[in-house]
Design a protein around this motif. Structure first.
Motif, PDB file in Angstrom:
ATOM      1  N   LYS A 121       0.819  -1.221   0.000  1.00 18.39           N
ATOM      2  CA  LYS A 121       0.000   0.000   0.000  1.00 18.39           C
ATOM      3  C   LYS A 121       0.851   1.269   0.000  1.00 18.39           C
ATOM      4  O   LYS A 121       0.405   2.322  -0.434  1.00 18.39           O
ATOM      5  CB  LYS A 121      -0.978  -0.001   1.173  1.00 18.39           C
ATOM      6  CG  LYS A 121      -0.390   0.339   2.517  1.00 18.39           C
ATOM      7  CD  LYS A 121      -1.497   0.461   3.567  1.00 18.39           C
ATOM      8  CE  LYS A 121      -0.935   0.885   4.912  1.00 18.39           C
ATOM      9  NZ  LYS A 121      -1.996   1.032   5.932  1.00 18.39           N
ATOM     10  N   ASN A 136      -6.291  -0.359  -1.854  1.00 19.21           N
ATOM     11  CA  ASN A 136      -6.990  -0.569  -0.582  1.00 19.21           C
ATOM     12  C   ASN A 136      -7.056  -2.066  -0.276  1.00 19.21           C
ATOM     13  O   ASN A 136      -6.859  -2.905  -1.157  1.00 19.21           O
ATOM     14  CB  ASN A 136      -8.391   0.063  -0.580  1.00 19.21           C
ATOM     15  CG  ASN A 136      -9.320  -0.561  -1.598  1.00 19.21           C
ATOM     16  OD1 ASN A 136      -9.517  -1.771  -1.645  1.00 19.21           O
ATOM     17  ND2 ASN A 136      -9.918   0.265  -2.446  1.00 19.21           N
ATOM     18  N   TYR A 137      -7.329  -2.396   0.993  1.00 18.90           N
ATOM     19  CA  TYR A 137      -7.233  -3.802   1.426  1.00 18.90           C
ATOM     20  C   TYR A 137      -8.236  -4.701   0.717  1.00 18.90           C
ATOM     21  O   TYR A 137      -7.930  -5.850   0.392  1.00 18.90           O
ATOM     22  CB  TYR A 137      -7.419  -3.892   2.944  1.00 18.90           C
ATOM     23  CG  TYR A 137      -7.025  -5.238   3.503  1.00 18.90           C
ATOM     24  CD1 TYR A 137      -5.709  -5.693   3.389  1.00 18.90           C
ATOM     25  CD2 TYR A 137      -7.952  -6.052   4.153  1.00 18.90           C
ATOM     26  CE1 TYR A 137      -5.328  -6.924   3.904  1.00 18.90           C
ATOM     27  CE2 TYR A 137      -7.577  -7.288   4.661  1.00 18.90           C
ATOM     28  CZ  TYR A 137      -6.267  -7.720   4.544  1.00 18.90           C
ATOM     29  OH  TYR A 137      -5.893  -8.945   5.041  1.00 18.90           O
ATOM     30  N   ARG A 138      -9.402  -4.173   0.449  1.00 15.03           N
ATOM     31  CA  ARG A 138     -10.423  -4.971  -0.231  1.00 15.03           C
ATOM     32  C   ARG A 138      -9.976  -5.345  -1.646  1.00 15.03           C
ATOM     33  O   ARG A 138     -10.139  -6.493  -2.079  1.00 15.03           O
ATOM     34  CB  ARG A 138     -11.739  -4.185  -0.285  1.00 15.03           C
ATOM     35  CG  ARG A 138     -12.892  -4.975  -0.881  1.00 15.03           C
ATOM     36  CD  ARG A 138     -14.185  -4.186  -0.785  1.00 15.03           C
ATOM     37  NE  ARG A 138     -15.308  -4.905  -1.355  1.00 15.03           N
ATOM     38  CZ  ARG A 138     -16.540  -4.436  -1.398  1.00 15.03           C
ATOM     39  NH1 ARG A 138     -16.816  -3.249  -0.885  1.00 15.03           N
ATOM     40  NH2 ARG A 138     -17.519  -5.157  -1.931  1.00 15.03           N
TER      41      ARG A 138
END
Length: 226
Positions: A122, A128-130
């Motif tokens: 990141k 983003n994590y999703r």
């Protein structure tokens, strides 16, 4: 001064040979990672057949922590209870072979948890994590599953960090052209990429153009032909 990517303009773009990306995109490398899915079972079998130096649970835990394995004692004990870390029982006490611990340390040196991998990525990708999990689920980012948890090889994470630090996506290039006043439609740029007129690499189904190639394009379009 702006410019337009005219069809009659003649210039040659020099490709960038990148050994890091070449290794990462090689089928044999990705396949070898997938074959490691049964790593824990194979190691466990080998470990059970050996009688190496034995450490108590407390000693084993301290040995792991000392060698960089970030795990709580509760998690460590839980893995032993579930049989994920093989033990040797002598009387009422349980011991762990040092070789078992060395293999755990070796694994953690070569692989990152999903959270660790994401934290590194990141910083350079803005992912983003999703979206990151989606890439893992689809296999775009190769991973292995050990003891019910997913891990990503450090080599893969290093390659992805390298990719984001040294390459632009098509969208990135369009934004850069816009800043320089270079007028071109996205589908025109994509066609030239697909035809190989603009050197690029393909990772996870997505096209990336090396920053040096983009610099060549900008100079060529603004009249400073390479």
């Amino acid at each position: 001064m702006g410019g337009t990517m005219a069809r009659k303009k003649k210039f040659v773009l020099i490709n960038v040979e990148d050994p890091v990306i070449k290794k990462f995109t090689a089928d044999s490398y990705v396949d070898s990672l997938r074959l490691m899915g049964d790593l824990s079972e194979q190691l466990e079998e080998e470990m059970r057949d050996r009688s190496d130096e034995l450490l108590s649970m407390k000693e084993a835990y301290e040995y792991l922590k000392k060698n960089g394995v970030d795990i709580s004692f509760r998690s460590f004990s839980g893995r032993i209870e579930r049989g994920r870390i093989p033990v040797v029982k002598l009387g009422r006490k349980r011991y762990i072979q040092k070789e078992v611990l060395d293999n755990i340390i070796d694994f953690h040196q070569k692989f990152l948890s999903l959270k660790e991998a994401y934290e590194r990525l990141k910083k350079v990708s803005g992912l983003n994590y999703r979206a990151f999990l989606g890439k893992v689920e689809k296999g775009t980012i190769p991973h292995v599953r050990v003891n019910g948890r997913r891990y990503i090889a450090r080599d893969v994470v290093d390659a992805l960090v390298h990719l984001h630090q040294n390459y632009y996506t098509i969208s990135d290039v369009m934004e850069i052209f816009k800043r320089y006043g270079i007028k071109i439609k996205r589908n025109t740029l994509e066609r030239r990429v697909d035809r190989g007129t603009i050197p690029h690499v393909k990772v996870g189904g997505k096209r990336y153009i090396h920053k040096d190639v983009v610099d060549q394009l900008i100079r060529a379009e603004l009249g400073d032909v390479v």
